[in-house]
Design an enzyme around this catalytic site. Structure first.
Site, PDB file in Angstrom:
ATOM      1  NE  ARG A  39      70.148 -16.227 -47.807  1.00  0.00           N
ATOM      2  CZ  ARG A  39      68.913 -15.783 -47.934  1.00  0.00           C
ATOM      3  NH1 ARG A  39      68.470 -15.418 -49.128  1.00  0.00           N
ATOM      4  NH2 ARG A  39      68.124 -15.701 -46.890  1.00  0.00           N
ATOM      5  N   GLY A 358      67.520 -11.061 -42.206  1.00  0.00           N
ATOM      6  CA  GLY A 358      68.426 -10.566 -43.237  1.00  0.00           C
ATOM      7  C   GLY A 358      68.988  -9.195 -42.921  1.00  0.00           C
ATOM      8  N   GLY A 381      63.088 -15.753 -43.046  1.00  0.00           N
ATOM      9  CA  GLY A 381      61.767 -16.327 -42.814  1.00  0.00           C
ATOM     10  C   GLY A 381      61.829 -17.656 -42.066  1.00  0.00           C
TER      11      GLY A 381
HETATM   12  P1  ADP Z   1      65.121  -8.446 -40.336  1.00  0.00           P
HETATM   13  O1  ADP Z   1      65.343  -8.530 -41.843  1.00  0.00           O
HETATM   14  O2  ADP Z   1      66.397  -8.451 -39.578  1.00  0.00           O
HETATM   15  O3  ADP Z   1      64.129  -9.471 -39.857  1.00  0.00           O
HETATM   16  P2  ADP Z   1      63.105  -6.416 -40.644  1.00  0.00           P
HETATM   17  O4  ADP Z   1      63.045  -6.707 -42.105  1.00  0.00           O
HETATM   18  O5  ADP Z   1      61.958  -6.809 -39.787  1.00  0.00           O
HETATM   19  O6  ADP Z   1      64.461  -7.016 -40.033  1.00  0.00           O
HETATM   20  O7  ADP Z   1      63.278  -4.849 -40.408  1.00  0.00           O
HETATM   21  C1  ADP Z   1      64.381  -4.141 -40.899  1.00  0.00           C
HETATM   22  C2  ADP Z   1      63.987  -2.757 -41.338  1.00  0.00           C
HETATM   23  O8  ADP Z   1      63.312  -2.074 -40.295  1.00  0.00           O
HETATM   24  C3  ADP Z   1      65.189  -1.925 -41.702  1.00  0.00           C
HETATM   25  O9  ADP Z   1      65.131  -1.618 -43.074  1.00  0.00           O
HETATM   26  C4  ADP Z   1      65.047  -0.677 -40.851  1.00  0.00           C
HETATM   27  O10 ADP Z   1      65.348   0.515 -41.543  1.00  0.00           O
HETATM   28  C5  ADP Z   1      63.579  -0.692 -40.458  1.00  0.00           C
HETATM   29  N1  ADP Z   1      63.343   0.048 -39.221  1.00  0.00           N
HETATM   30  C6  ADP Z   1      63.848  -0.208 -37.993  1.00  0.00           C
HETATM   31  N2  ADP Z   1      63.448   0.708 -37.106  1.00  0.00           N
HETATM   32  C7  ADP Z   1      62.656   1.580 -37.764  1.00  0.00           C
HETATM   33  C8  ADP Z   1      61.928   2.760 -37.391  1.00  0.00           C
HETATM   34  N3  ADP Z   1      61.962   3.210 -36.140  1.00  0.00           N
HETATM   35  N4  ADP Z   1      61.207   3.381 -38.360  1.00  0.00           N
HETATM   36  C9  ADP Z   1      61.190   2.929 -39.616  1.00  0.00           C
HETATM   37  N5  ADP Z   1      61.846   1.824 -40.021  1.00  0.00           N
HETATM   38  C10 ADP Z   1      62.574   1.153 -39.118  1.00  0.00           C
HETATM   39 MG    MG Z   2      64.140  -7.820 -43.497  1.00  0.00          MG
END
Ligand code: ADP
Ligand code: MG
Length: 402
Positions: A39, A358, A381
């Site tokens: 960032r 993120g 977000g």
């Molecule tokens: P982003 O930050 O890209 O928007 P999220 O915060 O929504 O993504 O989700 C990311 C998290 O989701 C990661 O920490 C990952 O470990 C978790 N995750 C993904 N698939 C699974 C799963 N099948 N079971 C548990 N956790 C999961």
């Molecule tokens: Mg996230």
């Protein structure tokens, strides 16, 4: 975009002017050290453009969640030091967040040195969008540049309040170069996507991304679902998900989305399961109908990866948000890595591929594809709200073009 940006400001006018810049320097720390400076790096083009034009820069940012009062754990001082190293220019850290207290020290900062104020969230008025606080920052300069895309979905004093205060004083409030780039990519892919247009949504919680899924579903040719949120869709199909993460409250919404999406909504067909989320736990690859007992679904399986990758490679516009599995653990990272590579390949072939979130950005970094993607958003977000078709208050408050 109908908002003025830094590129619309006359470079000659900037010489000797004081510009108040809101950046998103909200970087993660691990044991007292900055663990990821993406960032800070992303904020540099705007700061270089302004300082090359001879402007004096007063820089604002928040860091973490210090609860409206000073907390040394969240001081921006170490961020100022890293910024100075990366910029190769001096940064003077002012240990006050309030514009009234910072005004004296700021006026003593020599030309060519950036004045970085203390964490805006050390003041209660920041998240309360306090007018007097916003005015105290506006009074420090003659132009406001908002480059904090990551904070654009919040109506805070240093975002919307400061923009309004600067305009009320007769100045302008413009988007910084990073903010403008984020809006250009995210708005363009929604407005006029070249087809096929595909969205990939994954991550932990369906509840946090329902807005994005419902907004994208009618616009895209295919919407691929992975990550833990796929489990909630499996349950909506009546499948057993064993000990996997499921949001019981969202099963009904998932059922409606399946109905509404028809063949546009694509779910994984096989899964990587294990009983523990550890590197050493034995893993099995099973059909989505064969999950049971203490199985935890932790990644999409190889048949799903092949199917998803094939659809992605044939697309011309791609929006991706959320990892396909627990990519932080090697044993469950393969689904996310293969999807990242497929998106990168599509982009190599001229498709537009935009990544938000993120954790997704960290996954792309891990897969080594960041430079091949059209755009990796710095705002989790904010990018979700934009993709969900919502307006960003931090952008709305900026000066209109023309
Ligand atoms: P982003 O930050 O890209 O928007 P999220 O915060 O929504 O993504 O989700 C990311 C998290 O989701 C990661 O920490 C990952 O470990 C978790 N995750 C993904 N698939 C699974 C799963 N099948 N079971 C548990 N956790 C999961
Ligand atoms: Mg996230």
């Amino acid at each position: 975009m109908n908002k003025k940006t830094l590129s619309d400001v006359d470079v000659a006018w900037l010489r000797g002017r004081t510009v108040v810049v809101r950046a998103d320097l909200n970087v993660p720390f691990e044991s007292g050290q900055i663990s990821d400076d993406q960032r800070i790096c992303a904020s540099i083009p705007t700061l270089v453009a302004l300082s090359d034009a001879g402007a004096r820069i007063v820089l604002l940012s928040h860091l973490g969640r210090p609860k409206g009062r000073p907390d040394p754990e969240f001081s921006l001082a170490p961020v100022g030091r890293r910024l100075s190293e990366l910029l190769e220019r001096p940064v003077s850290f002012i240990p006050h967040a309030d514009g009234r207290r910072a005004a004296g020290p700021v006026s003593n900062v020599p030309d060519g040195v950036i004045a970085l104020l203390e964490n805006t969230r050390f003041l209660e008025g920041e998240t309360a969008n306090d007018e007097a606080l916003a005015e105290s920052w506006a009074a420090l300069g003659e132009l406001y540049v908002n480059d904090a895309f990551g904070a654009a979905h919040r109506a805070h004093a240093s975002t919307t309040g400061l923009a309004r205060a600067m305009v009320a004083r007769g100045g302008e409030a413009v988007a910084g170069l990073l903010m403008a780039k984020e809006l250009r990519y995210l708005e363009e892919i929604l407005r006029m996507p070249e087809r096929p247009f595909i969205a990939i949504v994954g991550g932990a919680k369906i509840s946090s991304k329902i807005g994005v899924i419902s907004s994208l579903l009618p616009r895209v040719d295919r919407l691929l679902i992975g990550g833990a949120m796929a489990n909630t869709f499996f349950r909506a199909l009546g499948l057993d998900t064993g000990a996997s993460l499921v949001e019981e409250d969202s099963i009904e919404i998932a059922r409606q989305l399946i109905e509404e999406g028809g063949e546009r909504l694509v779910l994984p067909i096989d899964c990587v399961v294990a009983s523990e989320v550890t590197e050493t736990s034995p893993v099995r690859i099973v059909d989505r109908k064969a999950v049971s007992g203490d199985d935890k679904i932790l990644d999409i399986g190889p048949a799903s990866r092949a199917r998803f990758s094939d659809m992605i490679r044939r697309s011309r516009s791609i929006v991706w948000n959320g990892p396909m599995g627990v990519f932080e653990v090697d044993a469950f990272a393969q689904g996310t890595i293969e999807i990242a590579l497929a998106v990168a390949e599509a982009c190599d072939g001229g498709a537009m591929g935009v990544l938000g979130g993120g954790d997704s950005a960290a996954a792309a970094e891990r897969a080594g594809v960041v430079d091949r993607l059209s755009h990796v958003s710095t705002g989790g977000g904010a990018s979700l709200e934009l993709l969900a078709g919502e307006r960003l208050p931090g952008v709305d408050a900026l000066t209109n073009q023309g």
